[in-house]
Design an enzyme around this catalytic site. Structure first.
Site, PDB file in Angstrom:
ATOM      1  N   GLY A 183       0.835  -1.209   0.000  1.00 30.19           N
ATOM      2  CA  GLY A 183       0.000   0.000   0.000  1.00 30.19           C
ATOM      3  C   GLY A 183       0.864   1.251   0.000  1.00 30.19           C
ATOM      4  O   GLY A 183       0.561   2.216   0.698  1.00 30.19           O
ATOM      5  N   SER A 201       1.207   3.661  -1.904  1.00 32.75           N
ATOM      6  CA  SER A 201       0.617   4.944  -2.307  1.00 32.75           C
ATOM      7  C   SER A 201      -0.241   5.556  -1.195  1.00 32.75           C
ATOM      8  O   SER A 201      -0.770   6.658  -1.350  1.00 32.75           O
ATOM      9  CB  SER A 201      -0.225   4.764  -3.578  1.00 32.75           C
ATOM     10  OG  SER A 201      -1.199   3.764  -3.362  1.00 32.75           O
ATOM     11  N   GLY A 202      -0.362   4.888  -0.054  1.00 33.26           N
ATOM     12  CA  GLY A 202      -1.258   5.381   1.001  1.00 33.26           C
ATOM     13  C   GLY A 202      -0.598   6.337   1.989  1.00 33.26           C
ATOM     14  O   GLY A 202       0.614   6.539   1.974  1.00 33.26           O
ATOM     15  N   LEU A 238      -2.507  -7.364  -3.791  1.00 30.27           N
ATOM     16  CA  LEU A 238      -2.606  -8.171  -2.571  1.00 30.27           C
ATOM     17  C   LEU A 238      -3.397  -9.468  -2.758  1.00 30.27           C
ATOM     18  O   LEU A 238      -3.197 -10.436  -2.028  1.00 30.27           O
ATOM     19  CB  LEU A 238      -3.260  -7.323  -1.478  1.00 30.27           C
ATOM     20  CG  LEU A 238      -2.708  -7.461  -0.070  1.00 30.27           C
ATOM     21  CD1 LEU A 238      -1.220  -7.230  -0.025  1.00 30.27           C
ATOM     22  CD2 LEU A 238      -3.411  -6.500   0.870  1.00 30.27           C
ATOM     23  N   LEU A 284       0.230  -2.653   4.948  1.00 32.61           N
ATOM     24  CA  LEU A 284      -0.623  -1.460   5.099  1.00 32.61           C
ATOM     25  C   LEU A 284      -1.673  -1.362   3.996  1.00 32.61           C
ATOM     26  O   LEU A 284      -2.583  -0.544   4.089  1.00 32.61           O
ATOM     27  CB  LEU A 284       0.250  -0.195   5.091  1.00 32.61           C
ATOM     28  CG  LEU A 284       1.415  -0.160   6.087  1.00 32.61           C
ATOM     29  CD1 LEU A 284       2.069   1.219   6.090  1.00 32.61           C
ATOM     30  CD2 LEU A 284       0.948  -0.515   7.496  1.00 32.61           C
ATOM     31  N   ALA A 285      -1.546  -2.168   2.959  1.00 34.52           N
ATOM     32  CA  ALA A 285      -2.514  -2.095   1.852  1.00 34.52           C
ATOM     33  C   ALA A 285      -3.883  -2.554   2.325  1.00 34.52           C
ATOM     34  O   ALA A 285      -4.001  -3.533   3.060  1.00 34.52           O
ATOM     35  CB  ALA A 285      -2.055  -2.963   0.688  1.00 34.52           C
ATOM     36  N   THR A 288      -7.339  -2.399  13.185  1.00 35.50           N
ATOM     37  CA  THR A 288      -8.052  -1.127  13.316  1.00 35.50           C
ATOM     38  C   THR A 288      -9.041  -1.107  14.487  1.00 35.50           C
ATOM     39  O   THR A 288      -9.629  -2.148  14.830  1.00 35.50           O
ATOM     40  CB  THR A 288      -8.828  -0.819  12.013  1.00 35.50           C
ATOM     41  OG1 THR A 288      -9.777   0.219  12.252  1.00 35.50           O
ATOM     42  CG2 THR A 288      -9.615  -2.029  11.511  1.00 35.50           C
ATOM     43  N   GLU A 347     -11.864  -0.091  14.248  1.00 37.26           N
ATOM     44  CA  GLU A 347     -13.185  -0.453  13.708  1.00 37.26           C
ATOM     45  C   GLU A 347     -13.566  -1.886  14.091  1.00 37.26           C
ATOM     46  O   GLU A 347     -14.728  -2.259  14.019  1.00 37.26           O
ATOM     47  CB  GLU A 347     -13.218  -0.284  12.194  1.00 37.26           C
ATOM     48  CG  GLU A 347     -13.202   1.169  11.721  1.00 37.26           C
ATOM     49  CD  GLU A 347     -14.485   1.932  12.009  1.00 37.26           C
ATOM     50  OE1 GLU A 347     -15.562   1.302  12.060  1.00 37.26           O
ATOM     51  OE2 GLU A 347     -14.408   3.159  12.204  1.00 37.26           O
ATOM     52  N   TYR A 352     -15.824  -3.587   6.363  1.00 37.12           N
ATOM     53  CA  TYR A 352     -14.420  -3.251   6.600  1.00 37.12           C
ATOM     54  C   TYR A 352     -13.945  -3.829   7.933  1.00 37.12           C
ATOM     55  O   TYR A 352     -12.925  -4.516   8.005  1.00 37.12           O
ATOM     56  CB  TYR A 352     -14.262  -1.717   6.591  1.00 37.12           C
ATOM     57  CG  TYR A 352     -12.893  -1.239   7.051  1.00 37.12           C
ATOM     58  CD1 TYR A 352     -11.780  -1.360   6.227  1.00 37.12           C
ATOM     59  CD2 TYR A 352     -12.716  -0.655   8.313  1.00 37.12           C
ATOM     60  CE1 TYR A 352     -10.520  -0.923   6.647  1.00 37.12           C
ATOM     61  CE2 TYR A 352     -11.468  -0.212   8.737  1.00 37.12           C
ATOM     62  CZ  TYR A 352     -10.375  -0.353   7.891  1.00 37.12           C
ATOM     63  OH  TYR A 352      -9.132   0.080   8.326  1.00 37.12           O
ATOM     64  N   LYS A 359     -11.140  -6.825   8.505  1.00 37.82           N
ATOM     65  CA  LYS A 359      -9.918  -6.541   9.268  1.00 37.82           C
ATOM     66  C   LYS A 359      -9.809  -7.453  10.496  1.00 37.82           C
ATOM     67  O   LYS A 359      -8.717  -7.811  10.906  1.00 37.82           O
ATOM     68  CB  LYS A 359      -9.911  -5.068   9.697  1.00 37.82           C
ATOM     69  CG  LYS A 359      -9.518  -4.110   8.580  1.00 37.82           C
ATOM     70  CD  LYS A 359      -8.016  -4.187   8.346  1.00 37.82           C
ATOM     71  CE  LYS A 359      -7.546  -3.116   7.393  1.00 37.82           C
ATOM     72  NZ  LYS A 359      -6.078  -3.070   7.279  1.00 37.82           N
TER      73      LYS A 359
END
Ligand code: NDP
Ligand code: GDP
Length: 339
Positions: A8, A10-11, A59, A80-81, A125, A127, A149, A153
């Site tokens: 990830g 680009s994050g 991924l 991290l992606a 996370t 979440e 999500y 996770k």
């Protein structure tokens, strides 16, 4: 030289983390899925794009990950992606599960098969706490995810524990609470508010339309949180940690503080979806509420307890809530140019 894979790339978090890893002499390999090149602006903005070896990494492709892990024999892998936006996960539950759960599993399975000495960090996370079972949430708090999500996770979180317990991998998770920065995606509420206010100030937008103003979050700065990831993965024992500030603010409070930076003083009128935030000086509507931005199942409050990581690993934060909001507001003016 330590060889480290950051998926990830680009994050938001990958940019801050890579900067720290490069400063410590790591050879950083950044996994980028095809088509994401346009989002390398974050690496450019931290002036590290040319220092990272960028490779193709989707991924959900086990064979691709297996061959990468086998070729590079990484010392560290930070996964991290992710499809990281809760709102979108309700409309795309299958691809969210594929990326967030199967993706993590692909890496774990590859490590186990071809390079079991590689250390693995999973981006878990808050979440996963969702409909919170305890206040504040700590490592032992039961999980109750409230979105595709959160569910995806949580599956990856358990897989990370399972590979540690079953195969002895050095695999661990940071359970990170919301963390923001000038590099945060514009769909998340903090960046949406800040960019929206900047656009109003420049005459480019009429008002910022939001969902639930009463949701409360424990917001930290991404630059502080990637330091926690490093502490977790570089520790001599593989363990999972909650990473949070322990401070709680509502979306409404975030709006008020950011608005102040842009010289607006907000007076709230009306209730629920009829509520509006009006600038006291000009009488102009700055914030409006729309059900469009409500979630099918809301996470009303997330409040973390960072005691374990602070006492055991010595994690410290540089930022406060106020300095986070200030950093984002100051940078908002440059955002359009960077993106
Ligand atoms: P971002 O959304 O900024 O970055 C996620 C990255 O994952 C993007 O580079 C994205 O690429 C990439 N990606 C998405 N799908 C795939 C795929 N199928 N294959 C390869 N790459 C993919 O997230 P953050 O930097 O904010 O967060 C980092 C991690 O931490 C995420 O896993 C997130 O879920 C988790 N997390 C974040 C929190 C936060 O508050 N920021 C809190 C707790 C956990 P593209 O650019 O193409 O979209
Ligand atoms: P999340 O905690 O990972 O879902 O991060 P977000 O930044 O997307 O959302 C934080 C909270 O803000 C959630 O409770 C949302 O319901 C709430 N929220 C209120 N209005 C908005 C909005 O317009 N966009 C987003 N993204 N969230 C909003």
């Amino acid at each position: 030289m330590k060889k480290t894979l950051v998926t990830g790339i680009s994050g938001q978090d990958a940019a801050y983390l890579s900067k720290k890893l490069l400063n410590e002499g790591h050879h950083v390999v950044g996994g980028l899925r095809r088509g994401a090149e346009r989002t390398l602006w974050r690496l450019k903005s931290l002036d590290i794009l040319n220092d990272i070896e960028i490779i193709d990494l989707e991924l959900t492709e086990l064979s691709e990950i297996l061959s990468i892990v086998s070729k590079y024999k990484f010392d560290y892998i930070y996964n991290l992606a992710a499809m990281s936006f809760v709102g979108t996960s309700f409309g795309q539950p299958i691809s969210t599960a594929n990326t967030n759960y199967i993706g993590a599993l692909n890496i774990l399975e590859s490590i186990k098969s071809v390079n079991p000495d590689s250390r693995f960090y999973q981006a878990s996370t808050s979440e996963m706490f969702g409909k919170v079972q305890e206040m504040p949430q700590k490592e032992s708090t039961p999980f109750y995810p409230r979105s595709p999500y959160g569910v995806s996770k949580l599956a990856a979180h358990w897989a990370t524990i399972n590979y540690r317990e079953s195969y002895g991998l050095f695999s661990c998770s940071g359970i990170l609470f919301n963390h923001e920065s000038p590099l945060r995606g514009s769909e998340f509420v903090t960046q949406k508010i800040v960019l929206g206010l900047n656009a109003i100030k420049n005459g480019l937008l009429d008002k910022v339309v939001l969902g639930n103003l009463n949701a409360k979050r424990d917001w930290g700065h991404a630059d502080d949180y990637v330091s926690a990831m490093k502490l977790i993965l570089e520790n001599n024992v593989a363990e999972d940690y909650v990473v949070a500030t322990g401070n709680l603010f509502s979306v409404r409070e975030f709006c008020e503080l950011a608005a102040k930076y842009f010289d607006f003083e907000i007076n709230w009128v009306g209730e629920s979806s009829q509520e509006k935030g009006i600038d006291k000086k000009s009488g102009k509507i700055i914030f409006e509420v729309s059900k469009e931005f409500y979630r099918p199942a809301e996470v009303d409050i997330l409040h973390g307890d960072p005691t374990l990581i602070e006492t055991k690993l010595g994690w410290k934060r540089k930022h406060t809530f106020e300095s986070l909001v200030l950093d984002m507001c100051e940078n908002a003016k440059n955002y359009a140019a960077l993106n």
